[in-house]
Design a protein around this motif. Structure first.
Motif, PDB file in Angstrom:
ATOM      1  N   ARG A 136       7.829  -7.071   1.546  1.00 40.52           N
ATOM      2  CA  ARG A 136       7.214  -8.009   2.492  1.00 40.52           C
ATOM      3  C   ARG A 136       6.341  -7.255   3.484  1.00 40.52           C
ATOM      4  O   ARG A 136       6.555  -6.064   3.723  1.00 40.52           O
ATOM      5  N   PRO A 137       5.363  -7.928   4.107  1.00 38.02           N
ATOM      6  CA  PRO A 137       4.558  -7.249   5.143  1.00 38.02           C
ATOM      7  C   PRO A 137       5.431  -6.879   6.338  1.00 38.02           C
ATOM      8  O   PRO A 137       6.350  -7.597   6.709  1.00 38.02           O
ATOM      9  N   SER A 138       5.142  -5.745   6.926  1.00 38.92           N
ATOM     10  CA  SER A 138       5.901  -5.268   8.069  1.00 38.92           C
ATOM     11  C   SER A 138       5.653  -6.174   9.279  1.00 38.92           C
ATOM     12  O   SER A 138       4.564  -6.715   9.450  1.00 38.92           O
ATOM     13  N   PRO A 170       1.102  -5.388  10.152  1.00 45.03           N
ATOM     14  CA  PRO A 170       1.025  -6.331   9.027  1.00 45.03           C
ATOM     15  C   PRO A 170       0.373  -5.770   7.766  1.00 45.03           C
ATOM     16  O   PRO A 170       0.595  -6.279   6.686  1.00 45.03           O
ATOM     17  N   ARG A 171      -0.430  -4.711   7.882  1.00 47.04           N
ATOM     18  CA  ARG A 171      -1.082  -4.165   6.687  1.00 47.04           C
ATOM     19  C   ARG A 171      -0.152  -3.288   5.861  1.00 47.04           C
ATOM     20  O   ARG A 171      -0.464  -2.942   4.743  1.00 47.04           O
ATOM     21  N   ARG A 172       0.983  -2.905   6.423  1.00 45.43           N
ATOM     22  CA  ARG A 172       1.933  -2.052   5.718  1.00 45.43           C
ATOM     23  C   ARG A 172       3.052  -2.879   5.119  1.00 45.43           C
ATOM     24  O   ARG A 172       3.367  -3.965   5.596  1.00 45.43           O
ATOM     25  N   LEU A 173       3.685  -2.308   4.103  1.00 37.69           N
ATOM     26  CA  LEU A 173       4.910  -2.904   3.587  1.00 37.69           C
ATOM     27  C   LEU A 173       6.061  -2.548   4.524  1.00 37.69           C
ATOM     28  O   LEU A 173       6.024  -1.520   5.207  1.00 37.69           O
ATOM     29  N   ARG A 210      -6.057  -9.955   2.068  1.00 41.04           N
ATOM     30  CA  ARG A 210      -5.100  -9.311   1.184  1.00 41.04           C
ATOM     31  C   ARG A 210      -5.543  -9.580  -0.249  1.00 41.04           C
ATOM     32  O   ARG A 210      -5.258 -10.636  -0.812  1.00 41.04           O
TER      33      ARG A 210
END
Length: 199
Positions: free
Chosen positions: A76-78, A82-85, A12
């Protein structure tokens, strides 16, 4: 079957804003969060200014709290991707619930008929099970969801069912070497034949 595992987290690399209008922000705020907050506050407060006018002591919380909560929880990360908000996941889910999903047929060679789209009941019913079971709001929710169509029947315009009998096979390196050696032998025989005819 081979399975891959990721033992390290995705990188990130995020840019940070360390100073804003001459104000030192210390460690810095991620720029993506800062831009998201700016856009949400402008849209939300602009709409409220048009509807309610300038904020008073009673309505100041209404102007500040909803965009702040959306930024705090949405940046926050989804949990699913995990790569998406998280806000991106919310937007995709809302779009799916409101407009539905246009199926891709034959790799996009043919546009889907409206009858082939997932209906309102198919999209909303799993999320409204508690509401549809209610004695007070259940009939209204059932009326809004529309008729309960049988999932076994084919939609209008669809052809007969296609039975798939494919069996997946996993070939290792030894099978690839055997196939390559067979092809090399076949190529050598064909070359020898053509050279014999030419001679």
């Amino acid at each position: 079957m081979r399975t891959g595992h990721t033992y390290t987290d995705h990188f990130r690399l995020e840019t940070r804003q360390h100073e804003l209008l001459g104000l030192d922000l210390g460690e810095g705020i991620p720029r993506r969060v800062l831009v998201l907050a700016l856009v949400l506050y402008v849209l939300w407060d602009g709409a409220l200014l048009l509807l309610l006018g300038l904020p008073s002591k009673a309505t100041a919380t209404l102007y500040l709290l909803p965009p702040g909560l959306a930024v705090a929880y949405g940046a926050r990360p989804s949990t699913r991707v995990p790569r998406r908000l998280a806000l991106t996941g919310w937007a995709i889910t809302a779009r799916y619930l409101i407009t539905g999903h246009r199926p891709v047929i034959c790799g996009g060679r043919r546009a889907a008929y409206r009858s082939e789209w997932i209906g309102r009941r198919g999209r909303w019913a799993p999320r409204l099970t508690l509401l549809t079971g209610s004695s007070v709001l259940g009939p209204a929710a059932e009326r809004w969801l529309g008729p309960d169509t049988d999932t076994d029947t084919a939609p209008a315009g669809a052809g007969p069912d296609i039975r798939l009998t494919a069996r997946p096979r996993l070939y290792g390196p030894d099978a690839v070497v055997r196939a390559h050696s067979r092809r090399a032998a076949r190529t050598a025989r064909k070359t020898a034949r053509t050279q014999g005819v030419a001679a």
